[in-house]
Design an enzyme around this catalytic site. Structure first.
Site, PDB file in Angstrom:
ATOM      1  N   ILE A   1      40.930  47.346 103.682  1.00 42.80           N
ATOM      2  CA  ILE A   1      40.295  46.130 104.175  1.00 42.80           C
ATOM      3  C   ILE A   1      41.366  45.118 104.554  1.00 42.80           C
ATOM      4  O   ILE A   1      42.341  44.927 103.818  1.00 42.80           O
ATOM      5  CB  ILE A   1      39.400  45.492 103.089  1.00 42.80           C
ATOM      6  CG1 ILE A   1      38.459  46.518 102.457  1.00 42.80           C
ATOM      7  CG2 ILE A   1      38.648  44.295 103.644  1.00 42.80           C
ATOM      8  CD1 ILE A   1      37.344  46.979 103.324  1.00 42.80           C
ATOM      9  N   CYS A   2      41.178  44.459 105.695  1.00 48.38           N
ATOM     10  CA  CYS A   2      42.003  43.303 106.031  1.00 48.38           C
ATOM     11  C   CYS A   2      41.099  42.244 106.648  1.00 48.38           C
ATOM     12  O   CYS A   2      39.874  42.327 106.535  1.00 48.38           O
ATOM     13  CB  CYS A   2      43.159  43.688 106.964  1.00 48.38           C
ATOM     14  SG  CYS A   2      42.637  44.142 108.637  1.00 48.38           S
ATOM     15  N   ALA A   3      41.668  41.269 107.331  1.00 51.54           N
ATOM     16  CA  ALA A   3      40.849  40.185 107.869  1.00 51.54           C
ATOM     17  C   ALA A   3      40.003  40.632 109.050  1.00 51.54           C
ATOM     18  O   ALA A   3      38.800  40.372 109.106  1.00 51.54           O
ATOM     19  CB  ALA A   3      41.734  39.005 108.270  1.00 51.54           C
TER      20      ALA A   3
ATOM     21  N   GLY B   1      40.747  43.992 110.818  1.00 50.51           N
ATOM     22  CA  GLY B   1      40.773  45.430 111.052  1.00 50.51           C
ATOM     23  C   GLY B   1      42.104  46.014 111.470  1.00 50.51           C
ATOM     24  O   GLY B   1      42.394  47.178 111.181  1.00 50.51           O
TER      25      GLY B   1
END
Length: 376
Positions: free
Chosen positions: A72-74, A76
Site C-alpha cells: 500500500i502507498c498513497a 499506487g
C-alpha cells in the site's frame, strides 16, 4: 512477471473472508501512524518505500512467504515498485492499484433491517469512519448523511429498484464533504437540513424545522420534536419507525460528539447535556443507535455494521450517566482532541460558499475522521 493489482472492494472482501493476507504500507511513518487500513483480521507493518531502495536484505526478514503481501502507498506508484521487488525475491506480492486514494473512496453497504415494509442499509466508508444510510419502503428511499461519492447511492437505488425521494443531513459536516445537494440535483429529491446549520448558505434546502415527519412509503422517518444539538447547534437525529435512531454525530457507539468545532466547547457541551438528559432520555433502551461516524473498526459488530442499543451505550459509557451538569460539561469539553484537518474549508463547501474540483475534494478529506471521540 507482472505483479497482481488489487482494488479496494476485493481487498475488503478478502479481509472479511479470512484470506491469508499481510499488509505492507510503504508510506512514510508519520502518514502511516496517522491513517492506515485498520483491521483486526490482518497484520499490517510499515516499511517506508525509501528503505527498499537501499537494497538491504534485512528489511525482508520479517515478511512472510506463506501469505499474500498487499503493498500500500498513497496513490499506487511506489507500492507497485516495491511489489515488483518482492516478486523478484519469490514473495507472493500484489498492490492496491490506486493506494490509499482508492481506499478512501470505498463504501461497503450492509443491510441492518429488512421487513415486508422497510429496508435499512448502512454504507460504511471504512477509510474515513463515515457512515451513511438509505431507508427504503414501497419503491421509495431517503438517504441520510451521504458522502460526496453519489454514484454509490444512485447505483444501489437502481439495483434495488427504488426512487430517491429525499436526502437528509443530520448536521453540517466538518470532516467530509456532503453529497446531499448533488444527490438532490441529480434525482430531483428534496434536500433537508436544519436552518440553524445553514446561516449564510447559498444552497437550496428544506428546513428540518418545518418537517416533523417525513414519510417514506410505509416508513415514518420522524424528526425528533426537539433537535439534538451539542456537536453543532442544529444537529438533528432521525427516528425511523420508532426503533432506529440515526444519531448523526450526537451519540456514538463509544461516546458523544465533540462540541468544540464552533469555538464554543463549553456552551455547546451544555446543549449536549440537555440532549442526552432530556431529549434522548425519553427513548427506551431498545432503540438501536446508528451514528454517522465511528472511531475504531472494533465498533463494527458481529452483524457487520456499526450500531448498538441505547441501553448498551448508556451502560458502557459513563458520560451517558454523568447527570451532574458541571461534571458532564468538564468531561465533554475537556476531551475534544485534535481538530479535523481542513474542517473550516469543508464546512464552507458544505454550506455552498466554496467550490472545489474532485481532486481538491479528495485532498481535503484525506485522513481519518476526528468527530467520533470516545468517552468511557
Amino acid at each position: 512477471m507482472t505483479v497482481k493489482t488489487v482494488h479496494a472492494k476485493q481487498l475488503h472482501h478478502d479481509i472479511e473472508h479470512g484470506k491469508p493476507l499481510f499488509i505492507l504500507d510503504v508510506r512514510n511513518t508519520e502518514d502511516y501512524n496517522d491513517w492506515k487500513i485498520e483491521s483486526t483480521a490482518v497484520q499490517s507493518v510499515n516499511i517506508p518505500y525509501f528503505d527498499f531502495l537501499d537494497d538491504n536484505d534485512e528489511i525482508y526478514t520479517d515478511l512472510p512467504k506463506d501469505a499474500e503481501i498487499v503493498v500500500i502507498c498513497a496513490k499506487g506508484g511506489s507500492a507497485q515498485m516495491v511489489a515488483e521487488m518482492l516478486d523478484e525475491r519469490g514473495y507472493d506480492a500484489s498492490y492496491l492499484e490506486a493506494g490509499m486514494k482508492e481506499w478512501s473512496q470505498f463504501y461497503h453497504p450492509t443491510v441492518i433491517a429488512e421487513t415486508d415494509s422497510m429496508k435499512l442499509v448502512q454504507f460504511n466508508r471504512l477509510a474515513k469512519g463515515c457512515l451513511s444510510y438509505m431507508v427504503m419502503s414501497d419503491g421509495e428511499a431517503v438517504i441520510v448523511d451521504p458522502g460526496r461519492h453519489v454514484n454509490e447511492y444512485l447505483s444501489y437505488a437502481q439495483e434495488i429498484g427504488v426512487k430517491i425521494k429525499g436526502i437528509m443531513d443530520t448536521h453540517l459536516h466538518a470532516d467530509h464533504i456532503s453529497g446531499g445537494v448533488q444527490l438532490a440535483e441529480q434525482t430531483g429529491a428534496a434536500y433537508y437540513i436544519s436552518e440553524n446549520e445553514m446561516k449564510g448558505a447559498t444552497l437550496s434546502y428544506e428546513a428540518l424545522e418545518d418537517h416533523q415527519h417525513i414519510q417514506v412509503g410505509r416508513v415514518d422517518v420522524q424528526v425528533l420534536s426537539v433537535p439534538t444539538p451539542g456537536h453543532t447547534p442544529g444537529s438533528t437525529s432521525f427516528l425511523v419507525n420508532g426503533k432506529y435512531l440515526l444519531s448523526g454525530d450526537t451519540i456514538f457507539v463509544g461516546g458523544l460528539g465533540r462540541p468544540d468545532l464552533g469555538g464554543k466547547a463549553r456552551e455547546w457541551a451544555q446543549s449536549l447535556y440537555d440532549t442526552v438528559f432530556t431529549t434522548v432520555a425519553n427513548l427506551p433502551d431498545e432503540v438501536l443507535v446508528l451514528p454517522t461516524h465511528f472511531a475504531d473498526t472494533q465498533e463494527i459488530n458481529e452483524d457487520g455494521y456499526v450500531g448498538a442499543s441505547l441501553g448498551e451505550i448508556r451502560q458502557n459509557n459513563e458520560i451517558m450517566r454523568t447527570a451532574d451538569r458541571a461534571a458532564f460539561t468538564d468531561a465533554v469539553a475537556g476531551a475534544v482532541g485534535t481538530t479535523p484537518p481542513n474542517y473550516t474549508e469543508i464546512v464552507d463547501i458544505n454550506r455552498g460558499v466554496r467550490q472545489v474540483d474532485p481532486e481538491q475534494a479528495m485532498e481535503l478529506e484525506i485522513g481519518p475522521n476526528r468527530c467520533a471521540l470516545k468517552h468511557q
